[in-house]
Enzyme design. Structure first.
Site, mmCIF file in Angstrom:
data_model
loop_
_atom_site.group_PDB
_atom_site.id
_atom_site.type_symbol
_atom_site.label_atom_id
_atom_site.label_comp_id
_atom_site.label_asym_id
_atom_site.label_seq_id
_atom_site.Cartn_x
_atom_site.Cartn_y
_atom_site.Cartn_z
ATOM 1 N N GLU A 162 0.768 -1.222 0.395
ATOM 2 C CA GLU A 162 0.091 -0.014 0.009
ATOM 3 C C GLU A 162 0.972 1.012 0.091
ATOM 4 O OE1 GLU A 162 -3.452 -0.082 0.084
ATOM 5 O OE2 GLU A 162 -3.615 -2.174 0.994
ATOM 6 N N CYS A 202 -2.495 9.499 2.516
ATOM 7 C CA CYS A 202 -2.077 9.049 0.850
ATOM 8 C C CYS A 202 -2.998 9.322 0.060
ATOM 9 C CB CYS A 202 -1.885 7.477 1.078
ATOM 10 S SG CYS A 202 -3.277 6.824 1.846
HETATM 11 P P1 NAD Z 1 8.123 5.119 4.876
HETATM 12 O O1 NAD Z 1 8.024 4.325 3.722
HETATM 13 O O2 NAD Z 1 9.250 6.039 5.222
HETATM 14 O O3 NAD Z 1 8.097 4.075 6.272
HETATM 15 C C1 NAD Z 1 7.095 3.198 6.368
HETATM 16 C C2 NAD Z 1 7.813 2.132 7.404
HETATM 17 O O4 NAD Z 1 8.928 1.574 6.685
HETATM 18 C C3 NAD Z 1 8.468 2.578 8.599
HETATM 19 O O5 NAD Z 1 8.072 1.571 9.835
HETATM 20 C C4 NAD Z 1 9.768 2.478 8.348
HETATM 21 O O6 NAD Z 1 10.423 2.381 9.584
HETATM 22 C C5 NAD Z 1 9.668 1.325 7.437
HETATM 23 N N1 NAD Z 1 10.897 1.317 6.735
HETATM 24 C C6 NAD Z 1 11.689 2.271 6.372
HETATM 25 N N2 NAD Z 1 12.849 1.841 5.428
HETATM 26 C C7 NAD Z 1 12.512 0.614 5.533
HETATM 27 C C8 NAD Z 1 13.271 -0.438 4.322
HETATM 28 N N3 NAD Z 1 14.270 -0.248 3.923
HETATM 29 N N4 NAD Z 1 12.999 -1.976 4.535
HETATM 30 C C9 NAD Z 1 11.849 -2.000 5.331
HETATM 31 N N5 NAD Z 1 11.264 -1.198 6.100
HETATM 32 C C10 NAD Z 1 11.494 0.117 6.107
HETATM 33 O O7 NAD Z 1 6.647 5.980 5.047
HETATM 34 P P2 NAD Z 1 6.152 7.065 5.955
HETATM 35 O O8 NAD Z 1 6.946 8.045 6.043
HETATM 36 O O9 NAD Z 1 6.110 6.319 7.392
HETATM 37 O O10 NAD Z 1 4.585 6.958 5.654
HETATM 38 C C11 NAD Z 1 4.392 7.846 4.614
HETATM 39 C C12 NAD Z 1 4.036 7.324 3.282
HETATM 40 O O11 NAD Z 1 2.858 6.297 3.679
HETATM 41 C C13 NAD Z 1 3.630 8.218 2.023
HETATM 42 O O12 NAD Z 1 4.119 7.927 1.034
HETATM 43 C C14 NAD Z 1 1.968 7.568 2.239
HETATM 44 O O13 NAD Z 1 1.562 7.911 1.010
HETATM 45 C C15 NAD Z 1 2.300 6.385 2.453
HETATM 46 N N6 NAD Z 1 0.778 5.843 2.938
HETATM 47 C C16 NAD Z 1 0.012 4.921 1.916
HETATM 48 C C17 NAD Z 1 -1.215 4.443 2.209
HETATM 49 C C18 NAD Z 1 -1.865 3.613 1.522
HETATM 50 O O14 NAD Z 1 -2.883 2.842 1.920
HETATM 51 N N7 NAD Z 1 -1.537 3.497 0.270
HETATM 52 C C19 NAD Z 1 -1.594 4.843 3.715
HETATM 53 C C20 NAD Z 1 -1.009 5.690 4.808
HETATM 54 C C21 NAD Z 1 0.319 6.014 4.133
#
Ligand code: NAD
Length: 452
Positions: free
Chosen positions: A228, A262
């Site tokens: 997602e 998002c």
């Molecule tokens: P992010 O991708 O920076 O982090 C998400 C999670 O991934 C965190 O727990 C982080 O610690 C972990 N993470 C970071 N690097 C990683 C790696 N290399 N491998 C595995 N895990 C890792 O996102 P964010 O800043 O926390 O959230 C914002 C983003 O989430 C935006 O892009 C938003 O659009 C998206 N989002 C999407 C939905 C959806 O339903 N499509 C819903 C909510 C948020």
């Protein structure tokens, strides 16, 4: 000595609390325990599993207020939104669990004396990796179907919101059998280690960049993936649209959760013939918004999660101004921790505001002269999560041609219950909710029985 993760209030920068970071060296042991717990969990009947989860729901319900305060302090959204998020999670467990139960019911086929069962069995150990913007709901929507289906879960919350995640998990752990739900606290390092561990499925909600990294690192063992990812939702406003309704939606959707959603509207394409009236209405409604901390009852735009994200939004606004866009509402004096409600017009595809996720309270407007051009420009993004179109005559054509997982016609992209939350293109695949969504947490096993 163990490492500590500190959590700060994004509005005041005050310390809200701290948790221990999970050492990467402990992850193997966590997964081993999760495998053992999963077998026993799946030995229960689905009704027994649901009863356990419902007990956790009852506690969430009793503690909604204190959990909402913690969520608000840590993440910055106002207390009403946090209460809605926590209350929604507390109250949907039974409904969702029954939805999962009927989605994964064994199907039976028989022909020529052979009976075949199509079983929806658990996949095993599921990693749920979540973002900070809806720090309880985003994880909950994946954890509940995974557990109901008989999987065990290891949850890695965002490093921005460890406290609310810890509180949530401790409530479930107080009623569930040991190790059925475990938490891994930390950042990218722990996320990567979890992806590389011996889990069977990774349910990820977060950015496109991290999603790509997870896909690269998850090939060993053919880990199942639910992705997602981000969005850059377009809104097309046709010349025969109800301008007032479209403007209200544009503002509300661009500013919701301080734009940190998002499915926020991030790009608006308005027919040139109605541009001026649309802009006037947007500014009128945008002026009704005010920034403030989570407990400021007069505010409806909360703090931005951290300075990096705030600088990113400011950079998008500056880039647009330098390239010729006009600011209709906004200021250069954003208070610390916040971005004031901003409306910018004459935005074009060469500007960051129309390219990357802005994730801030910005209404970004451009105009078009023919509908085909508007559709082409809206579809030029690699993202395709939600999209909306307001108008009448050409509306079905636009709805048919716009790339999106979820599309709103004269409304936002939100749908009604039992349909999934779903993305297209680089917004990912896999989805939250709905019978098909719940089946993602299962391994289909086809079992045929002949005559002895
Ligand atoms: P992010 O991708 O920076 O982090 C998400 C999670 O991934 C965190 O727990 C982080 O610690 C972990 N993470 C970071 N690097 C990683 C790696 N290399 N491998 C595995 N895990 C890792 O996102 P964010 O800043 O926390 O959230 C914002 C983003 O989430 C935006 O892009 C938003 O659009 C998206 N989002 C999407 C939905 C959806 O339903 N499509 C819903 C909510 C948020």
């Amino acid at each position: 000595m163990s490492e500590i993760l500190y959590s700060y209030n994004p509005a005041t920068k005050e310390l809200v609390g701290e948790v221990n970071v999970t050492p990467v060296s402990q992850i193997k042991e966590i997964i081993d325990k999760s495998k053992i717990a999963q077998k026993k969990w799946f030995d229960l009947t689905i009704d027994e599993r649901i009863a356990y989860l419902q007990k956790a729901g009852d506690i969430l319900n009793q503690q909604t207020q204190s959990l909402a305060v913690l969520l608000s302090k840590e993440m910055g959204k106002d207390i009403n939104r946090s209460s809605g998020e926590v209350g929604g999670c507390a109250n949907d467990i039974l409904y969702k669990a029954n939805e999962v139960k009927s989605a994964i019911k064994t199907q039976v086929f028989s022909n020529y004396g052979v009976q075949t069962q199509m079983q929806y069995n658990p996949i095993g150990v599921c990693a749920v990796i979540a973002p900070w913007n809806y720090p309880m709901a985003m994880a909950h929507w994946l954890i509940i179907p995974a557990l109901v289906a008989g999987n065990s879960v290891v949850y890695k919350p965002s490093e921005e919101t460890p406290l609310i995640a810890q509180a949530y998990v401790e409530i479930f752990q107080s009623v569930l059998p040991e190790d059925v739900l475990q938490i891994v606290q930390g950042d990218e390092k722990q996320g990567k280690a979890l992806v590389n561990s011996d889990v069977n499925l990774i349910a990820f909600t977060g950015s496109k960049e991290v999603g790509e990294d997870i896909m690269k690192n998850s090939s060993k063992g053919f880990k199942r993936l639910i992705m997602e990812l981000g969005g850059k939702d377009p809104l097309i406003v046709l010349d025969d649209a109800n301008i007032d309704k479209a403007a209200r939606f544009a503002v509300a959707s661009s500013f919701e959760n301080a734009g940190q959603m998002c499915t926020s509207t991030e790009r608006i394409y308005v027919d040139k013939k109605i541009l001026k009236s649309f802009e006037e209405r947007v500014v009128l409604y945008a002026k009704q918004y005010k920034v403030g901390a989570w407990n400021d009852s007069s505010a409806n735009i909360g703090a931005i999660i951290n300075d990096n994200q705030r600088n990113r939004i400011l950079n998008h606004i500056d880039d647009a101004k330098q390239k010729g866009a006009k600011v209709l509402l906004g200021s250069d004096n954003h208070p610390d921790g916040f971005i004031l409600p901003t409306v910018i017009t004459d935005v074009s595809e060469d500007m960051l505001l129309f390219q990357d996720e802005t994730f801030g309270p910005v209404v970004a407007i451009s105009s078009f002269e023919n509908v085909d051009d508007a559709i082409k420009r809206a579809n030029s993004s690699e993202f395709a999560l939600g999209a909306s179109v307001y108008g009448q005559g050409d509306i079905e054509k636009v709805a048919k041609e716009l790339d999106a997982g979820m599309l709103g016609i004269n409304q936002g992209s939100g749908s009604i219950a039992d349909t999934p939350w779903v993305g297209a293109k680089s917004s990912g695949y896999g989805y939250h909710g709905s019978p098909d969504g719940h089946r993602q947490f299962t391994q289909v096993k086809v079992v045929s029985k002949g005559q002895y």
